[in-house]
Design a protein around this motif. Structure first.
Motif, PDB file in Angstrom:
ATOM      1  N   ARG A   1       0.833  -1.188   0.000  1.00  0.00           N
ATOM      2  CA  ARG A   1       0.000   0.000   0.000  1.00  0.00           C
ATOM      3  C   ARG A   1       0.876   1.249   0.000  1.00  0.00           C
ATOM      4  NH1 ARG A   1      -2.778  -3.124  -1.528  1.00  0.00           N
ATOM      5  NH2 ARG A   1      -4.844  -3.842  -0.850  1.00  0.00           N
TER       6      ARG A   1
ATOM      7  N   TYR B   1       0.467   5.743   0.068  1.00  0.00           N
ATOM      8  CA  TYR B   1      -0.421   6.872   0.291  1.00  0.00           C
ATOM      9  C   TYR B   1       0.370   8.169   0.131  1.00  0.00           C
ATOM     10  CZ  TYR B   1      -2.372   3.056   3.186  1.00  0.00           C
ATOM     11  OH  TYR B   1      -2.810   1.839   3.670  1.00  0.00           O
TER      12      TYR B   1
ATOM     13  N   SER C   1      -3.343   9.485  -9.158  1.00  0.00           N
ATOM     14  CA  SER C   1      -4.154   9.071  -8.014  1.00  0.00           C
ATOM     15  C   SER C   1      -5.600   8.898  -8.456  1.00  0.00           C
ATOM     16  CB  SER C   1      -4.072  10.109  -6.892  1.00  0.00           C
ATOM     17  OG  SER C   1      -2.743  10.277  -6.453  1.00  0.00           O
TER      18      SER C   1
ATOM     19  N   ARG D   1     -12.240   1.302   0.623  1.00  0.00           N
ATOM     20  CA  ARG D   1     -11.487   0.092   0.305  1.00  0.00           C
ATOM     21  C   ARG D   1     -12.125  -0.671  -0.850  1.00  0.00           C
ATOM     22  NH1 ARG D   1      -8.310  -2.724   4.419  1.00  0.00           N
ATOM     23  NH2 ARG D   1      -9.477  -4.629   3.952  1.00  0.00           N
TER      24      ARG D   1
ATOM     25  N   CYS E   1      -9.669   1.928  -4.992  1.00  0.00           N
ATOM     26  CA  CYS E   1      -8.755   3.065  -5.143  1.00  0.00           C
ATOM     27  C   CYS E   1      -7.518   2.971  -4.257  1.00  0.00           C
ATOM     28  CB  CYS E   1      -9.493   4.367  -4.847  1.00  0.00           C
ATOM     29  SG  CYS E   1     -10.781   4.767  -6.034  1.00  0.00           S
ATOM     30  N   LEU E   2      -7.536   2.094  -3.252  1.00  0.00           N
ATOM     31  CA  LEU E   2      -6.385   1.941  -2.370  1.00  0.00           C
ATOM     32  C   LEU E   2      -5.469   0.795  -2.801  1.00  0.00           C
ATOM     33  CD1 LEU E   2      -8.173   2.387   1.088  1.00  0.00           C
ATOM     34  CD2 LEU E   2      -6.873   4.106  -0.176  1.00  0.00           C
ATOM     35  N   ASN E   3      -5.870   0.050  -3.815  1.00  0.00           N
ATOM     36  CA  ASN E   3      -5.101  -1.112  -4.233  1.00  0.00           C
ATOM     37  C   ASN E   3      -3.766  -0.723  -4.845  1.00  0.00           C
ATOM     38  OD1 ASN E   3      -7.290  -2.569  -3.364  1.00  0.00           O
ATOM     39  ND2 ASN E   3      -7.990  -3.149  -5.413  1.00  0.00           N
TER      40      ASN E   3
ATOM     41  N   ALA F   1      -3.372   6.929  -3.112  1.00  0.00           N
ATOM     42  CA  ALA F   1      -4.506   7.759  -2.703  1.00  0.00           C
ATOM     43  C   ALA F   1      -3.986   8.977  -1.953  1.00  0.00           C
ATOM     44  CB  ALA F   1      -5.449   6.956  -1.816  1.00  0.00           C
TER      45      ALA F   1
ATOM     46  N   ALA G   1      -4.910   6.015   7.268  1.00  0.00           N
ATOM     47  CA  ALA G   1      -3.864   5.220   6.621  1.00  0.00           C
ATOM     48  C   ALA G   1      -3.427   4.055   7.500  1.00  0.00           C
ATOM     49  CB  ALA G   1      -2.660   6.106   6.282  1.00  0.00           C
TER      50      ALA G   1
ATOM     51  N   ASN H   1      -6.273   1.237   7.757  1.00  0.00           N
ATOM     52  CA  ASN H   1      -6.316   0.459   6.517  1.00  0.00           C
ATOM     53  C   ASN H   1      -5.099  -0.445   6.386  1.00  0.00           C
ATOM     54  OD1 ASN H   1      -7.371  -0.144   3.732  1.00  0.00           O
ATOM     55  ND2 ASN H   1      -5.416   0.790   3.189  1.00  0.00           N
ATOM     56  N   THR H   2      -3.922   0.081   6.671  1.00  0.00           N
ATOM     57  CA  THR H   2      -2.687  -0.708   6.573  1.00  0.00           C
ATOM     58  C   THR H   2      -2.727  -1.904   7.515  1.00  0.00           C
ATOM     59  OG1 THR H   2      -1.378   1.222   5.925  1.00  0.00           O
ATOM     60  CG2 THR H   2      -0.178  -0.647   6.867  1.00  0.00           C
TER      61      THR H   2
ATOM     62  N   GLU I   1     -10.482  -6.458   0.974  1.00  0.00           N
ATOM     63  CA  GLU I   1      -9.798  -5.614   0.009  1.00  0.00           C
ATOM     64  C   GLU I   1      -8.843  -6.479  -0.798  1.00  0.00           C
ATOM     65  OE1 GLU I   1      -7.170  -1.538   0.080  1.00  0.00           O
ATOM     66  OE2 GLU I   1      -7.157  -2.910   1.740  1.00  0.00           O
TER      67      GLU I   1
END
Length: 398
Positions: A138, A140, A163, A258, A262-264, A270, A285, A288-289, A397
């Motif tokens: 990931r 960001y 992005s 997720r 868009c976070l893949n 992102a 962040a 999600n991580t 995800e």
């Protein structure tokens, strides 16, 4: 290292929720990266250090930590211990006299080794940091809320990094203080033109929900005659995260983003911002991580999430600004992974709290880049009802 705190930036209120315990191009300095790597200890030394600063045993899970710190009211001490483990890297460019007016807060600047550098030759500075988590695959960009004179640089960065999403976690005004400029179009059909950067931003559609709004935007490079689709995810829930509904609404928002894809890893990074780009942005962040990393483990609750925080602070200073935010971070991870583990009892309770109905899957055709302006106009009706989505049963995800 003293953790910088921006004025009035997202202080999470006290919680009484006992149930929470049960290819992108980035310009970086090579010499600075070597310096960062040289200061990182190996895995055994990190583990030994963690045991010395608060872990009762090597197998202590994050839920056990949460219970201990709740019982002993030890969140302040846990927060200080995290800060003691963090290095203070140089941020000379961000603190230079030339760039001081381009920072929203004087004490929050990007590190030199991880700061974003645009392709604008006259001034390539923007208070934004590239954050990379290789194990989670990931990446960001964490940044402060755009200033009036930096909105064009903000959108240029979104374009240059390809992005797919901008994630906004603050209101424009909070407690009578301006936290961010209006950098996106106000209404459907409106277009903002940033002539100096050759970028236009048009709002194609807006979907409003109780605690978040999704804007479907079209970015066009007037020089390249290229058009891209970008999602603007705006979390509008209460900043104090009242109990218990706010935690559920935050997770609803996170899972919706997720599931958009868009976070893949195959997408550009992102862009995540709040006011300073370290408090709320750091929580999003980090949660999600951690969820991605926990999905990769046989025993997800053995993830050392404080070490994840320490690792991400190597890229941007001050992520997680207060002990209350650290507590909320733990709660969100624990509850979030329980949802992903498909505990049906928990899912029913969570859905009742969040009061958000499920929606259709993400339309992958939105990720295509178009060279003709008219192509995107014809595809406006192809946007899926993204803002109504919560995780599907067992959904994860990708």
């Amino acid at each position: 290292m003293a953790t910088p705190v921006s004025p009035e930036d997202w202080e999470v209120s006290d919680f009484e929720l006992a149930s929470s315990t049960s290819g992108t191009s980035v310009t970086l300095s090579s010499t600075s990266l070597v310096s960062v790597e040289s200061r990182c200890t190996d895995e055994e030394e990190e583990e030994e250090g963690m045991l010395k600063w608060g872990y009762l045993s090597e197998r202590m899970t994050m839920e056990s930590e949460f219970q201990v710190w709740e019982a002993t009211r030890g969140w302040h001490q846990a927060f200080l211990e995290v800060s003691d483990r963090c290095y203070d890297y140089t941020s000379q460019v961000g603190r230079s006299l030339e760039n001081r007016s381009r920072n929203r807060y004087a004490n929050v600047s990007p590190y030199d080794h991880s700061r974003m550098q645009g392709e604008d030759e006259q001034n390539n500075y923007i208070n934004a940091s590239f954050v990379m988590v290789e194990e989670a695959q990931r990446k960001y960009i964490l940044t402060r809320g755009p200033l009036p004179n930096k909105c064009s640089h903000f959108w240029l960065m979104v374009w240059q990094q390809n992005s797919r999403a901008v994630i906004m976690l603050n209101h424009l005004v909070e407690n009578n203080n301006t936290k961010c400029s209006q950098y996106w179009p106000l209404c459907q059909g409106q277009t903002l033109l940033f002539k100096e950067m050759g970028i236009s931003v048009c709002m194609l559609k807006e979907e409003v929900r109780i605690s978040f709004t999704v804007h479907f935007l079209r970015l066009k490079s007037t020089m390249m005659r290229e058009v891209r689709s970008v999602f603007h995810f705006h979390y509008t829930g209460r900043a104090d995260f009242g109990v218990p509904k706010a935690l559920a609404s935050f997770l609803s928002f996170l899972f919706m983003v997720r599931e958009s894809g868009c976070l893949n890893d195959e997408q550009g990074p992102a862009v995540i911002h709040c006011s300073a780009g370290i408090g709320r942005s750091g929580i999003f962040a980090l949660v999600n991580t951690c969820l991605v990393l926990m999905e990769k483990r046989e025993d997800p609750f053995c993830l050392n999430i404080r070490q994840v925080l320490v690792n991400l602070r190597k890229y941007r200073m001050g992520l997680i600004q207060t002990p209350k935010q650290l507590r909320f971070f733990y709660m969100a991870v624990i509850k979030g992974v329980k949802f992903l583990m498909a505990d049906e009892n928990f899912k029913k309770k969570w859905k009742a709290l969040s009061n958000v109905r499920p929606g259709p899957s993400y339309d992958e055709s939105l990720s295509q880049t178009h060279t003709e302006f008219e192509d995107t106009v014809e595809r406006d009706a192809g946007f899926s009802d993204l803002a109504t989505r919560t995780p599907n049963s067992g959904g994860r995800e990708q």
